[in-house]
Enzyme design. Structure first.
Site, short mmCIF file in Angstrom:
data_model
loop_
_atom_site.label_atom_id
_atom_site.label_comp_id
_atom_site.label_asym_id
_atom_site.label_seq_id
_atom_site.Cartn_x
_atom_site.Cartn_y
_atom_site.Cartn_z
CG MET A 139 9.69 -86.81 23.33
SD MET A 139 8.22 -86.69 24.30
CE MET A 139 7.58 -85.21 23.55
CG MET B 230 15.54 -97.66 32.75
SD MET B 230 17.33 -97.68 32.81
CE MET B 230 17.70 -96.38 31.66
CB SER C 142 14.54 -90.15 30.80
OG SER C 142 13.47 -91.03 30.56
CG HIS D 115 9.60 -89.21 27.64
ND1 HIS D 115 9.25 -89.98 26.56
CD2 HIS D 115 10.85 -89.62 28.00
CE1 HIS D 115 10.23 -90.80 26.25
NE2 HIS D 115 11.21 -90.62 27.12
N GLY E 84 10.45 -99.34 22.43
CA GLY E 84 10.53 -98.23 21.49
C GLY E 84 11.58 -98.47 20.41
N GLY F 248 6.77 -90.37 24.97
CA GLY F 248 7.23 -91.59 24.28
C GLY F 248 6.82 -92.82 25.08
CG HIS F 249 8.62 -93.61 28.90
ND1 HIS F 249 9.24 -92.46 29.32
CD2 HIS F 249 9.62 -94.54 28.75
CE1 HIS F 249 10.55 -92.68 29.45
NE2 HIS F 249 10.80 -93.93 29.10
P1 AMP Z 1 13.74 -96.05 29.01
O1 AMP Z 1 12.95 -95.56 30.16
O2 AMP Z 1 14.57 -94.99 28.37
O3 AMP Z 1 14.51 -97.32 29.32
O4 AMP Z 1 12.69 -96.45 27.89
C1 AMP Z 1 11.66 -97.39 28.16
C2 AMP Z 1 11.04 -97.77 26.83
O5 AMP Z 1 10.49 -96.60 26.22
C3 AMP Z 1 12.06 -98.34 25.84
O6 AMP Z 1 11.46 -99.42 25.14
C4 AMP Z 1 12.34 -97.18 24.95
O7 AMP Z 1 12.76 -97.55 23.66
C5 AMP Z 1 11.00 -96.50 24.90
N1 AMP Z 1 11.13 -95.09 24.51
C6 AMP Z 1 12.02 -94.20 25.01
N2 AMP Z 1 11.91 -93.02 24.36
C7 AMP Z 1 10.95 -93.19 23.43
C8 AMP Z 1 10.38 -92.33 22.43
N3 AMP Z 1 10.80 -91.09 22.25
N4 AMP Z 1 9.39 -92.83 21.65
C9 AMP Z 1 8.96 -94.11 21.83
N5 AMP Z 1 9.46 -94.96 22.74
C10 AMP Z 1 10.44 -94.52 23.53
#
Ligand code: AMP
Length: 282
Positions: free
Chosen positions: A186, A30, A188, A34, A149, A36-37
């Site tokens: 981590m 989304m 967003s 960061h 993640g 993590g992504h």
């Molecule tokens: P989001 O943008 O929050 O929807 O996350 C996109 C993907 O990145 C999802 O599969 C999350 O689980 C993964 N993700 C978010 N934060 C982290 C993190 N700190 N470490 C690893 N993967 C992450």
């Protein structure tokens, strides 16, 4: 870097560069990217010939309008973060209209009960929104492997169930949680914390680590009570839930079985910002 804002153009491009043997790695996000992504992207790039990252703030998975409105968006900064990993990554950043074609509603899914616990309980409709968008994105990108993640562990189980039930030809790869220096997972949403809150939020992981060691000699119920007490001591944090559950079924652990894998799940508010984390207890 190739950037697509519409699904038809992306599909045409992918079919023009794909050969019968090429693998496609896909990282749905989304945005507000960061490290993590980036760790998901890095793994995808290592394992695939073609790599696609999507950035789409999916309205149907937000049960709280304020959370959707305040969700951080910064496409230019995101593009730079993707380029740091590889300029060959293809970015798909569709509009809501392109993904939902005028009907911004989610499909209704049966995830065999996985959707009713924890995040599903506190965020009604959230997983129908996740299922709807992930299924659509998979149909557009047609990935060989998709990277998710572990932080959103319940989401991973939901996506795996959706893949299994719809017989989708994609492997779900689960990547470890990337943490800040103080061990805060981590996210967003961390951007919405003040520096002090962000520093203090390191306590979430610290409590999870202590809960893990308590769970060795205590029941799930005793461990949960201890966690609740810890958060009650701390006025800046409001615990929404702490749950010890079976990793497979996500059902609450009422009694420990030796052959089962357990995991702790937590959701905490720091002011209005909702943070989640998880830890394996085996
Ligand atoms: P989001 O943008 O929050 O929807 O996350 C996109 C993907 O990145 C999802 O599969 C999350 O689980 C993964 N993700 C978010 N934060 C982290 C993190 N700190 N470490 C690893 N993967 C992450």
């Amino acid at each position: 870097m190739q950037i697509f804002y519409g699904k038809v153009a992306l599909m045409e491009y992918l079919s023009s560069i794909k050969t019968t043997n090429s693998s496609i790695g896909f990282v749905p996000t989304m945005g507000a990217l960061h490290k993590g992504h980036q760790s998901l992207m890095l793994q995808s790039v290592k394992e695939n010939d073609i790599n696609v990252v999507s950035i789409f703030v999916n309205p149907t998975q937000f049960n709280n309008p304020e959370d959707l409105e305040k969700y951080p968006r910064n496409l230019e900064a995101d593009i730079l973060k993707i380029q740091e990993i590889s300029p060959d990554i293809i970015l798909f950043a569709p509009t809501v209209e392109d993904m939902y074609e005028g009907k911004t509603v989610s499909q209704s899914f049966d995830f065999d009960g996985l959707e009713n616990k924890m995040e599903g309980q506190f965020r009604p409709g959230h997983f129908d929104g996740v299922g709807t968008i992930v299924k659509r994105l998979f149909e557009i990108v047609n990935p060989t492997k998709a990277y998710f993640g572990e932080k959103d562990f319940q989401q991973v189980q939901i996506v795996k169930k959706m893949v299994e039930k719809n017989h989708l030809p994609v492997t779900i790869v689960v990547c470890p949680i990337y943490r800040e220096i103080n061990n805060l997972a981590m996210s967003s949403r961390n951007e919405r914390l003040t520096l002090q809150e962000r520093e203090e939020a390191g306590i979430i992981h610290k409590i999870l680590i202590e809960a893990k060691s308590k769970f060795i000699s205590n029941s799930a119920q005793k461990t949960s009570e201890w966690v609740k007490n810890e958060f009650e001591k701390n006025k800046n944090f409001t615990l929404e839930y702490f749950e010890i559950a079976d990793e497979e079924t996500l059902s609450t652990c009422n009694r420990k079985y030796k052959n089962k894998k357990y995991r702790a799940f937590i959701a905490v508010f720091v002011n209005n910002v909702r943070l989640i984390d998880t830890i394996s207890l085996n």
